[in-house]
Design a protein around this motif. Structure first.
Motif, PDB file in Angstrom:
ATOM      1  N   ASN A 145       0.827  -1.213   0.000  1.00  9.78           N
ATOM      2  CA  ASN A 145       0.000   0.000   0.000  1.00  9.78           C
ATOM      3  C   ASN A 145       0.859   1.260   0.000  1.00  9.78           C
ATOM      4  N   GLY A 146       1.996   1.204  -0.696  1.00  6.61           N
ATOM      5  CA  GLY A 146       2.840   2.379  -0.798  1.00  6.61           C
ATOM      6  C   GLY A 146       3.830   2.552   0.324  1.00  6.61           C
TER       7      GLY A 146
ATOM      8  N   THR B 206       9.724   5.980  -3.139  1.00  2.00           N
ATOM      9  CA  THR B 206      10.607   5.517  -2.065  1.00  2.00           C
ATOM     10  C   THR B 206       9.914   4.597  -1.071  1.00  2.00           C
ATOM     11  N   GLY B 207       8.577   4.678  -1.006  1.00  2.00           N
ATOM     12  CA  GLY B 207       7.860   3.905   0.005  1.00  2.00           C
ATOM     13  C   GLY B 207       7.806   4.613   1.345  1.00  2.00           C
ATOM     14  N   HIS B 208       8.181   5.890   1.368  1.00  2.00           N
ATOM     15  CA  HIS B 208       8.095   6.704   2.575  1.00  2.00           C
ATOM     16  C   HIS B 208       6.897   7.637   2.430  1.00  2.00           C
TER      17      HIS B 208
ATOM     18  N   GLY C 204       0.697   3.357  -3.216  1.00  3.05           N
ATOM     19  CA  GLY C 204       1.757   2.680  -3.960  1.00  3.05           C
ATOM     20  C   GLY C 204       1.574   2.658  -5.462  1.00  3.05           C
ATOM     21  N   ILE C 205       0.511   3.286  -5.972  1.00  2.00           N
ATOM     22  CA  ILE C 205       0.215   3.292  -7.405  1.00  2.00           C
ATOM     23  C   ILE C 205       0.692   4.597  -8.022  1.00  2.00           C
TER      24      ILE C 205
ATOM     25  N   LEU D 225      -0.284   8.628   0.574  1.00  2.00           N
ATOM     26  CA  LEU D 225       0.189   9.532  -0.471  1.00  2.00           C
ATOM     27  C   LEU D 225       1.696   9.772  -0.335  1.00  2.00           C
ATOM     28  N   GLU D 226       2.385   9.699  -1.459  1.00  2.00           N
ATOM     29  CA  GLU D 226       3.798  10.077  -1.502  1.00  2.00           C
ATOM     30  C   GLU D 226       4.007  11.014  -2.684  1.00  2.00           C
TER      31      GLU D 226
END
Length: 220
Positions: free
Chosen positions: A45-46, A100-102, A143-144, A181-182
């Motif tokens: 999920n990101g 980055t996944g952060h 994550g999309i 959200l990233e």
């Protein structure tokens, strides 16, 4: 590092909470499962998490209290669907954008416009996200990797094509759903660079015209 191209859906098989840490056992297709090794990074999920355990039909990841509070992982329970992406390897195609996944913030779906097979989402988001968004720029949502269609004062809009809708957990999202959200990594660095060089006094804000002129002078 990830690309925002979700390769598989996973389902939470079990959640265990102990000493503030949540352990999630996630089932997914064998093609994804076989690629994972203990200690690998995986995007759920990101959120960039570490594979802590592998069973015959599942892998386990752990999330500390800060991660649970700052993302929507705290809402996960048995049978929840999650978006999955393995970390990039040298030579992999970059189909989306650098992720980055952060997670920077959690947004809320405020409006869903449904078409025949696709849909458009309006997402309420804090200023910490909005300040980095531009029309046709990139945003990672659960994550999309998605393209920004419109930006407002406290929300933005993205369109979801049929393939993405079918192969991610967006198909189960509703009005009010919380999404991770990233903001685009390069947008964050450029904004920081511009602010530090052109507005050295703390608290001094740039007007849009000043920012545009400065970027031109720096060759952007």
């Amino acid at each position: 590092m990830f690309t925002g191209i979700v390769t598989h859906l996973g389902q939470v098989k079990k959640r265990n909470d102990r000493n503030g840490i949540a352990e999630f056992e996630i089932q997914t297709q064998s093609a994804f499962f076989r690629r994972l090794k203990l200690g690998d990074s995986v995007c759920v999920n990101g959120v960039c998490l570490t594979v802590a355990k592998k069973g015959k039909t599942f892998f386990q990841v752990q999330a500390v209290p800060e991660t649970l509070q700052a993302t929507n992982l705290g809402l996960l329970e048995a049978k929840s669907l999650v978006n999955l992406e393995p970390s990039c390897r040298v030579g992999d195609e970059l189909g989306g954008h650098f992720v980055t996944g952060h997670v920077d913030a959690v947004g809320r779906i405020s409006k869903i416009e449904r078409g025949a097979e696709s849909l458009a989402l309006e997402i309420q988001a804090p200023e910490s996200i909005i300040q980095h968004l531009v029309v046709k720029g990139s945003i990672a949502l659960d994550g999309i990797s998605l393209t920004v269609q419109d930006v407002k004062t406290n929300s933005f809009k993205v369109a979801i094509i049929p393939y993405t809708l079918k192969h991610t957990n967006l198909k189960i999202r509703n009005n009010g759903s919380l999404v991770n959200l990233e903001a685009d990594l390069f947008a964050k660095y450029i904004r920081k660079y511009v602010r530090e060089l052109s507005a050295p006094n703390e608290g001094q804000a740039l007007s849009p015209a000043m920012a545009e002129n400065f970027l031109k002078e720096q060759g952007f």
